[in-house]
Enzyme design. Sequence first.
Site, short mmCIF file in Angstrom:
data_model
loop_
_atom_site.label_atom_id
_atom_site.label_comp_id
_atom_site.label_asym_id
_atom_site.label_seq_id
_atom_site.Cartn_x
_atom_site.Cartn_y
_atom_site.Cartn_z
N ILE A 83 41.67 38.56 75.76
CA ILE A 83 41.56 39.14 74.42
C ILE A 83 40.12 39.07 73.93
O ILE A 83 39.52 37.99 73.82
CB ILE A 83 42.49 38.41 73.41
CG1 ILE A 83 43.94 38.46 73.89
CG2 ILE A 83 42.34 39.03 72.02
CD1 ILE A 83 44.53 39.87 74.00
N LYS A 84 39.59 40.23 73.62
CA LYS A 84 38.21 40.32 73.14
C LYS A 84 38.24 40.26 71.62
O LYS A 84 38.99 41.00 70.95
CB LYS A 84 37.60 41.64 73.62
CG LYS A 84 36.12 41.58 73.83
CD LYS A 84 35.68 42.82 74.59
CE LYS A 84 34.18 42.86 74.72
NZ LYS A 84 33.73 44.17 75.17
N VAL A 85 37.40 39.38 71.08
CA VAL A 85 37.44 39.08 69.64
C VAL A 85 36.02 39.15 69.08
O VAL A 85 35.11 38.53 69.64
CB VAL A 85 37.98 37.64 69.43
CG1 VAL A 85 38.03 37.28 67.96
CG2 VAL A 85 39.34 37.45 70.09
#
Length: 224
Positions: A83-85
Site C-alpha cells: 500500500i502506497k501512502v
Amino acid sequence: MKLFLDTGEVGQVQKAAELGILDGVTTNPTLIAKAGKGFRDTVLEICAALPGGAISAEVVATDYDEMLREAMEIASWHEQIVIKVPMIRDGVRLVSTLSDRGIRTNVTLVFSVTQALLAAKAGATYISNFVGRVDDIGGDGMEAVAATVEMIEAYGYASEVLVASVRHQQHMVQAIAAGAHVATLPFNVFEQMVKHPLTDLGLERFLADWRDAGLTIRSGTVAG
Ligand code: E4P
C-alpha cells in the site's frame, strides 16, 4: 539492490520481467490514469506479470478513515500488493496502523530525512525518496537519499530506502553510491541500463573476427 519498474503499463512490466531481475513495480495515480484501464484490473495484471514481486498501489483519500478503508480494500486484492501512502500527517498514522496489521507500505512523496524518520518510525516497508523532482527545481535530490540511508542504518530501522523519480543513468550511479536499497525506474531508464557503446563496439568486433576466421561453434571452421 532491488530494482522496481515505475509504470502503469502492463506490457512494460512483462518485457522487463523477461530479464529475471525485476523485484517489483511502483504505480501512482498519474501512471494508472495514463495507462487508461481500471485501477484494480491494472494492478492485478501487473501482479500476474511479475509473480512474487512487490507491487505498490496508492490510496487516493487524504483523511485517515477513508485512507484506511481504501488501503484495506486494495490490500485484499492480492498478496503481492504494497500500500502506497502519501507523506502527510494522516498518512503517517495510516502506516502505523497498517504496520500493526502486518500490511506492507510504501511511503511516497518523501523529500527530506526528517519526513523519512517519521515513515521509518511508523514501520514503513519502503520510503520513496523523490530525486528528479528536486533536481527539476534546481536542488540536489540525492542529498536526502544519502542522509536517509545513513539515518536508517545508524538507528537500525527496518525500512528500505527507495529512490524514486529517477530520470537518467546518473541518478542510478548516485543511488548505488548512496547505498539505497531499492530504485524504481521508468521503462526507458531500465532499458538503457543494459547499454554501453563500448559493449556494442566490442561485440561487433568479436563477431566480425569470428566470422572472418570462418569459425563455427561445433567444428571449429566452416567447411570449404
Ligand atoms: C514513485 O513511486 C513515483 O511513482 C515516481 O517515481 C514519480 O516520478 P516522477 O517524478 O517522474 O513523476
